[in-house]
Design an enzyme around this catalytic site. Structure first.
Site, PDB file in Angstrom:
ATOM      1  N   VAL A  75       0.808  -1.307   0.104  1.00  8.05           N
ATOM      2  CA  VAL A  75       0.042   0.248  -0.073  1.00  8.05           C
ATOM      3  C   VAL A  75       0.753   1.159  -0.125  1.00  8.05           C
ATOM      4  O   VAL A  75       1.777   1.208   0.562  1.00  8.05           O
ATOM      5  CB  VAL A  75      -0.894  -0.021   1.208  1.00  8.05           C
ATOM      6  CG1 VAL A  75      -1.878   1.370   1.244  1.00  8.05           C
ATOM      7  CG2 VAL A  75      -1.982  -1.136   1.412  1.00  8.05           C
ATOM      8  N   CYS A  76       0.583   2.090  -0.868  1.00  5.29           N
ATOM      9  CA  CYS A  76       1.291   3.651  -1.049  1.00  5.29           C
ATOM     10  C   CYS A  76       0.093   4.524  -0.829  1.00  5.29           C
ATOM     11  O   CYS A  76      -1.122   4.225  -0.923  1.00  5.29           O
ATOM     12  CB  CYS A  76       2.283   3.751  -1.813  1.00  5.29           C
ATOM     13  SG  CYS A  76       1.504   3.649  -3.492  1.00  5.29           S
ATOM     14  N   ALA A  77       0.474   5.845  -1.208  1.00  2.00           N
ATOM     15  CA  ALA A  77      -0.639   6.749  -1.181  1.00  2.00           C
ATOM     16  C   ALA A  77      -1.436   6.957  -2.344  1.00  2.00           C
ATOM     17  O   ALA A  77      -2.498   6.927  -2.228  1.00  2.00           O
ATOM     18  CB  ALA A  77       0.072   8.064  -1.193  1.00  2.00           C
ATOM     19  N   MET A 104      -4.059   4.579  -0.907  1.00  2.00           N
ATOM     20  CA  MET A 104      -4.856   5.135  -0.044  1.00  2.00           C
ATOM     21  C   MET A 104      -6.057   6.226  -0.414  1.00  2.00           C
ATOM     22  O   MET A 104      -6.917   6.261   0.067  1.00  2.00           O
ATOM     23  CB  MET A 104      -3.991   5.844   1.284  1.00  2.00           C
ATOM     24  CG  MET A 104      -3.327   4.839   1.876  1.00  2.00           C
ATOM     25  SD  MET A 104      -4.097   3.536   2.927  1.00  2.00           S
ATOM     26  CE  MET A 104      -4.752   4.423   4.115  1.00  2.00           C
TER      27      MET A 104
END
Length: 381
Positions: A75-77, A104
């Protein structure tokens, strides 16, 4: 040698796994401050944080901490960094690696419809759980018509649900002028030529026409007397309004949550509104039936999600167990709701302006304004 492939997983799929209590291992590669502020949570979620820049040249910091026998979701932004890390982990020999599609940002925007109940008039009540933001909205369906309460800005997801259920929107309603998220109620009402309702005391500075919510002025959905009955309950904002549906459910907006109560400080006059909040919670709500089922506009902790993801609680039980409903001393109550509060919602002043129609941020600006956790409650620290 065949290159190992990674797969993308949607926010909806991750939500389903969390609600079904399936084991989920997440590698979050955002920076430490963003991770500490806001992350994916769940009773069956195991999550670690290793910033992307720590993995650019060497995957060993991640490989040393990741179980080889579990599926990994990176998961990243926004998505890009997680794709790179997921591919590198796959190349290093891990067999079950995926990444969160849209990062996200997509997590913040997914709405999961959860059926609350059939209603006595033949209709249905649904709760839309915005699991990544802690927002809750509601849809009443009856005889081909729909009303939505506390609409999020992702109106396409409501549209899809209404199309699937062959209903036409006739009302959108906001329990109050929101400060933590941009309301989609007015935009959705305009698309369907529906009525948009707002408490007049919260609408003194709005720049658009609306239908005034008034106590005793029922809002009918469908032909079978399914009614939404406003109850004026100030405290979170001066105009905050609750609704009783089908004499069974009370929609409390941001006044009362399952494990906490609403904060009165988002307009800068907490001392003035603290008394209203106490009068509402300890007076007006106390006069209602303890058998009413509370359906709030937010949840603060993943532990508040019940069976299937539904966030609800019996009013009498909340009076016994909710800390915010058990502060006998008025001075102590005022201190609790005005001091040592969690940080205010990100960009909340700009969000209030957007909900008043004073500014019109584009889609990306709206996303940035809303990023981060829900912070509308007193006890969510």
């Amino acid at each position: 040698m065949t290159a190992r492939r990674t797969q993308k997983v949607s926010a909806k799929e991750v939500t389903k796994r969390i609600l079904n209590h399936e084991d989920l291992f997440i590698l979050d590669v955002r920076n430490e401050s963003d991770f500490s502020d806001w992350k994916i949570e769940g009773n069956s979620v195991e999550i670690i944080n290793i910033p992307y820049f720590d993995l650019l040249d060497d995957m060993r910091p991640a490989l040393d901490k990741i179980p080889a026998d579990k599926e990994i979701v990176v998961v990243c932004a926004k998505e890009g960094s997680s794709i790179f890390v997921a591919e590198q982990l796959a190349e290093a020999g891990l067999n079950h690696v995926s990444y969160l599609e849209g990062g996200m940002k997509s997590w913040s925007e997914h709405l999961e419809p959860v059926k609350v109940s059939d209603l006595s008039g033949g209709g249905e009540l649904y709760q839309f759980v915005r699991i990544g933001k802690g927002c809750l909205s509601y849809m009443v369906l009856s005889n081909g018509e729909a009303a939505i309460i506390d609409t999020s800005r992702m109106i396409d997801q409501y549209e899809q649900f209404m199309q699937e259920n062959s209903v036409k929107l006739v009302h959108t309603i906001d329990t109050h002028l929101h400060a933590d998220h941009i309301s989609g109620g007015r935009a959705l009402a305009q698309m369907y030529a529906a009525s948009y309702h707002l408490p007049p005391k919260d609408a003194q500075e709005v720049t658009f026409a609306y239908e005034e919510l008034a106590e005793g002025k029922d809002i009918t959905v469908g032909q079978e007397t399914i009614k939404v009955q406003p109850i004026y309950t100030p405290g979170h904002t001066i105009g905050s309004t609750s609704f009783i549906i089908d004499n069974t459910y009370i929609l409390t907006g941001d006044i009362l949550f399952i494990e906490s109560i609403g904060r009165p400080d988002l307009a800068g006059i907490a001392e003035d509104w603290a008394g209203d909040l106490r009068d509402t919670l300890y007076g007006r709500y106390k006069e209602l039936s303890e058998e009413l089922i509370v359906l709030p506009a937010h949840f603060g902790k993943i532990t508040e999600l019940g069976e299937g993801g539904l966030v609800s609680g019996r009013l009498g039980t909340l009076f016994s167990e909710n800390p915010g409903l058990n502060i006998e001393d008025e001075s102590e109550f005022r201190r609790t709701v005005t001091e040592s509060l969690p940080p205010q919602p990100h960009s909340y002043q700009e969000i209030r302006k957007a909900n008043r129609g004073e500014i019109t941020p584009n889609k990306e600006e709206q996303r940035e304004m809303e990023m981060g956790p829900n912070r509308c409650a007193v006890h969510d620290k």
